[in-house]
Design a protein around this motif. Structure first.
Motif, PDB file in Angstrom:
ATOM      1  N   PHE A 174       3.561   8.624  -2.109  1.00 52.24           N
ATOM      2  CA  PHE A 174       3.640   9.270  -3.415  1.00 52.24           C
ATOM      3  C   PHE A 174       3.174  10.706  -3.256  1.00 52.24           C
ATOM      4  O   PHE A 174       2.492  11.051  -2.291  1.00 52.24           O
ATOM      5  CB  PHE A 174       2.783   8.526  -4.454  1.00 52.24           C
ATOM      6  N   ASP A 175       3.534  11.561  -4.198  1.00 55.72           N
ATOM      7  CA  ASP A 175       3.366  13.001  -4.027  1.00 55.72           C
ATOM      8  C   ASP A 175       2.150  13.557  -4.755  1.00 55.72           C
ATOM      9  O   ASP A 175       1.896  13.222  -5.917  1.00 55.72           O
ATOM     10  CB  ASP A 175       4.613  13.729  -4.534  1.00 55.72           C
ATOM     11  N   VAL A 176       1.440  14.434  -4.051  1.00 50.82           N
ATOM     12  CA  VAL A 176       0.346  15.219  -4.620  1.00 50.82           C
ATOM     13  C   VAL A 176       0.603  16.671  -4.251  1.00 50.82           C
ATOM     14  O   VAL A 176       0.852  16.975  -3.081  1.00 50.82           O
ATOM     15  CB  VAL A 176      -1.024  14.792  -4.061  1.00 50.82           C
ATOM     16  N   SER A 177       0.573  17.555  -5.215  1.00 47.54           N
ATOM     17  CA  SER A 177       0.680  18.976  -4.904  1.00 47.54           C
ATOM     18  C   SER A 177      -0.494  19.719  -5.520  1.00 47.54           C
ATOM     19  O   SER A 177      -1.125  19.243  -6.470  1.00 47.54           O
ATOM     20  CB  SER A 177       2.006  19.565  -5.412  1.00 47.54           C
ATOM     21  N   SER A 178      -0.797  20.880  -4.960  1.00 48.83           N
ATOM     22  CA  SER A 178      -1.944  21.669  -5.406  1.00 48.83           C
ATOM     23  C   SER A 178      -1.478  23.044  -5.859  1.00 48.83           C
ATOM     24  O   SER A 178      -0.673  23.694  -5.185  1.00 48.83           O
ATOM     25  CB  SER A 178      -2.964  21.802  -4.274  1.00 48.83           C
TER      26      SER A 178
ATOM     27  N   ILE B 192       3.697  11.147  -9.524  1.00 47.76           N
ATOM     28  CA  ILE B 192       3.583  12.468  -8.911  1.00 47.76           C
ATOM     29  C   ILE B 192       2.390  13.176  -9.552  1.00 47.76           C
ATOM     30  O   ILE B 192       2.265  13.203 -10.777  1.00 47.76           O
ATOM     31  CB  ILE B 192       4.861  13.298  -9.119  1.00 47.76           C
ATOM     32  N   PHE B 193       1.530  13.761  -8.731  1.00 48.59           N
ATOM     33  CA  PHE B 193       0.311  14.410  -9.217  1.00 48.59           C
ATOM     34  C   PHE B 193       0.329  15.896  -8.861  1.00 48.59           C
ATOM     35  O   PHE B 193       0.758  16.271  -7.765  1.00 48.59           O
ATOM     36  CB  PHE B 193      -0.926  13.767  -8.586  1.00 48.59           C
ATOM     37  N   THR B 194      -0.182  16.722  -9.772  1.00 50.61           N
ATOM     38  CA  THR B 194      -0.349  18.148  -9.506  1.00 50.61           C
ATOM     39  C   THR B 194      -1.766  18.550  -9.900  1.00 50.61           C
ATOM     40  O   THR B 194      -2.200  18.284 -11.021  1.00 50.61           O
ATOM     41  CB  THR B 194       0.670  18.991 -10.290  1.00 50.61           C
ATOM     42  N   ILE B 195      -2.474  19.164  -8.954  1.00 53.21           N
ATOM     43  CA  ILE B 195      -3.860  19.590  -9.145  1.00 53.21           C
ATOM     44  C   ILE B 195      -3.872  21.091  -9.393  1.00 53.21           C
ATOM     45  O   ILE B 195      -3.217  21.857  -8.679  1.00 53.21           O
ATOM     46  CB  ILE B 195      -4.704  19.272  -7.892  1.00 53.21           C
ATOM     47  N   GLY B 196      -4.629  21.535 -10.399  1.00 53.56           N
ATOM     48  CA  GLY B 196      -4.724  22.958 -10.702  1.00 53.56           C
ATOM     49  C   GLY B 196      -6.071  23.555 -10.319  1.00 53.56           C
ATOM     50  O   GLY B 196      -6.963  22.874  -9.786  1.00 53.56           O
ATOM     51  N   ARG B 197      -6.211  24.829 -10.607  1.00 53.97           N
ATOM     52  CA  ARG B 197      -7.432  25.566 -10.281  1.00 53.97           C
ATOM     53  C   ARG B 197      -8.594  25.088 -11.145  1.00 53.97           C
ATOM     54  O   ARG B 197      -8.454  24.889 -12.350  1.00 53.97           O
ATOM     55  CB  ARG B 197      -7.198  27.060 -10.511  1.00 53.97           C
TER      56      ARG B 197
ATOM     57  N   TRP C  39       1.995  14.061   5.156  1.00 57.09           N
ATOM     58  CA  TRP C  39       1.381  12.863   4.596  1.00 57.09           C
ATOM     59  C   TRP C  39       0.294  12.368   5.535  1.00 57.09           C
ATOM     60  O   TRP C  39       0.238  12.736   6.716  1.00 57.09           O
ATOM     61  CB  TRP C  39       2.418  11.766   4.351  1.00 57.09           C
ATOM     62  N   SER C  40      -0.600  11.556   4.994  1.00 57.91           N
ATOM     63  CA  SER C  40      -1.686  10.985   5.773  1.00 57.91           C
ATOM     64  C   SER C  40      -1.859   9.531   5.357  1.00 57.91           C
ATOM     65  O   SER C  40      -1.731   9.203   4.172  1.00 57.91           O
ATOM     66  CB  SER C  40      -2.987  11.763   5.518  1.00 57.91           C
ATOM     67  N   GLN C  41      -2.127   8.690   6.325  1.00 62.33           N
ATOM     68  CA  GLN C  41      -2.284   7.264   6.036  1.00 62.33           C
ATOM     69  C   GLN C  41      -3.521   7.036   5.183  1.00 62.33           C
ATOM     70  O   GLN C  41      -4.616   7.492   5.513  1.00 62.33           O
ATOM     71  CB  GLN C  41      -2.392   6.479   7.337  1.00 62.33           C
ATOM     72  N   TYR C  42      -3.336   6.328   4.071  1.00 62.74           N
ATOM     73  CA  TYR C  42      -4.475   6.014   3.210  1.00 62.74           C
ATOM     74  C   TYR C  42      -5.403   5.036   3.915  1.00 62.74           C
ATOM     75  O   TYR C  42      -4.965   4.104   4.589  1.00 62.74           O
ATOM     76  CB  TYR C  42      -4.005   5.406   1.885  1.00 62.74           C
ATOM     77  N   ASP C  43      -6.700   5.261   3.759  1.00 60.38           N
ATOM     78  CA  ASP C  43      -7.713   4.347   4.261  1.00 60.38           C
ATOM     79  C   ASP C  43      -8.747   4.158   3.156  1.00 60.38           C
ATOM     80  O   ASP C  43      -9.180   5.148   2.556  1.00 60.38           O
ATOM     81  CB  ASP C  43      -8.386   4.907   5.516  1.00 60.38           C
TER      82      ASP C  43
ATOM     83  N   VAL D 295       0.872  -1.177   0.000  1.00 60.87           N
ATOM     84  CA  VAL D 295       0.000   0.000   0.000  1.00 60.87           C
ATOM     85  C   VAL D 295       0.906   1.222   0.000  1.00 60.87           C
ATOM     86  O   VAL D 295       2.006   1.194   0.555  1.00 60.87           O
ATOM     87  CB  VAL D 295      -0.951   0.010   1.222  1.00 60.87           C
ATOM     88  N   VAL D 296       0.456   2.287  -0.651  1.00 58.92           N
ATOM     89  CA  VAL D 296       1.187   3.553  -0.607  1.00 58.92           C
ATOM     90  C   VAL D 296       0.251   4.638  -0.081  1.00 58.92           C
ATOM     91  O   VAL D 296      -0.975   4.553  -0.210  1.00 58.92           O
ATOM     92  CB  VAL D 296       1.745   3.941  -1.991  1.00 58.92           C
ATOM     93  N   HIS D 297       0.836   5.651   0.529  1.00 51.80           N
ATOM     94  CA  HIS D 297       0.078   6.714   1.179  1.00 51.80           C
ATOM     95  C   HIS D 297       0.382   8.053   0.512  1.00 51.80           C
ATOM     96  O   HIS D 297       1.495   8.257   0.010  1.00 51.80           O
ATOM     97  CB  HIS D 297       0.432   6.776   2.668  1.00 51.80           C
ATOM     98  N   PRO D 298      -0.554   8.968   0.498  1.00 55.59           N
ATOM     99  CA  PRO D 298      -0.320  10.253  -0.153  1.00 55.59           C
ATOM    100  C   PRO D 298       0.446  11.237   0.733  1.00 55.59           C
ATOM    101  O   PRO D 298       0.139  11.411   1.911  1.00 55.59           O
ATOM    102  CB  PRO D 298      -1.730  10.767  -0.432  1.00 55.59           C
ATOM    103  N   ALA D 299       1.442  11.865   0.145  1.00 58.02           N
ATOM    104  CA  ALA D 299       2.082  13.047   0.731  1.00 58.02           C
ATOM    105  C   ALA D 299       1.613  14.240  -0.091  1.00 58.02           C
ATOM    106  O   ALA D 299       1.455  14.135  -1.309  1.00 58.02           O
ATOM    107  CB  ALA D 299       3.602  12.924   0.687  1.00 58.02           C
TER     108      ALA D 299
END
Length: 217
Positions: free
Chosen positions: A141-145, A168-173, A103-107, A84-88
């Protein structure tokens, strides 16, 4: 201690592809897509839940479905997958104009994840260091906003990134168009881990989660 599980090289259908893009032509690639989040935002308003944790959970849920997006290297450099991988993810401090990475533990239960992650976000919003929780675990794994601008293309140039196998994920407006709301999402992938077919399937999984948000509760 959680360790990645080695892949059986004798039966692994992508062994040749992995070796090629790890050794002969090491490379990453990026794709930017628009995700219709109209239904998701409506469900979140009804439930009184926050958008950013929901975006992160949907991405994490899709990532954890597929072994190619949970890849790692063992200590001897052999391919493996995390169970399992968790999001940072990044959190902006508006006063300092800096960001923190937490980061937060994925559930698999979104409500459980939402409550835990909302607390993490609230605490990190006033963080004065980049990593207020300390060193990140290896299986994140990485998520940025980037909520200040809508984009149609986004990519990262990572020095030494050919050992970074997790996406790696990047979320936009968000942008409103023709009565719908769309979210730009950039996905950076190591070609050794996944081909375009796999990334397209990952994106489809995320689209489906956000189009049918019964999981919001």
């Amino acid at each position: 201690m959680i360790l990645p599980e080695p892949i059986d090289l004798e039966t692994w259908t992508r062994r040749e592809t992995f070796d090629h893009y790890r050794e002969q032509v090491p490379c990453t690639y990026a794709i930017t897509v628009e995700i219709d989040v109209t239904q998701l935002l409506a469900a979140l308003r009804r439930a009184g839940r926050k958008t950013y944790p929901a975006q992160i959970w949907a991405i994490a849920n899709a990532v954890n479905r597929r072994g190619e997006f949970r890849m790692a290297l063992t200590e001897v450099g052999a391919p493996a997958t995390w169970p399992v991988v968790h999001p940072a993810f990044t959190v902006f401090n508006a006063t300092r104009e800096t960001f923190a990475v937490v980061w937060s533990q994925y559930d698999p239960d979104f409500v459980t994840f939402h409550e835990r992650t909302a607390d993490v976000l609230a605490e990190a919003a006033s963080a004065t260091t980049m990593f207020p929780q300390g060193e990140l675990p290896p299986h994140v794994f990485d998520v940025s906003s980037l909520p200040w601008t809508h984009f149609t293309g986004f990519s990262l140039q990572i020095d030494g990134g050919t050992r970074h196998l997790l996406p790696i994920f990047t979320i936009g407006r968000h942008i409103d168009r023709d009565g719908r709301t769309y979210m730009p999402l950039a996905v950076q992938v190591h070609h050794a881990s996944a081909d375009g077919f796999h990334t397209a399937r990952l994106v489809d999984d995320i689209r489906e989660l956000m189009a049918a948000p019964g999981w919001v509760g």
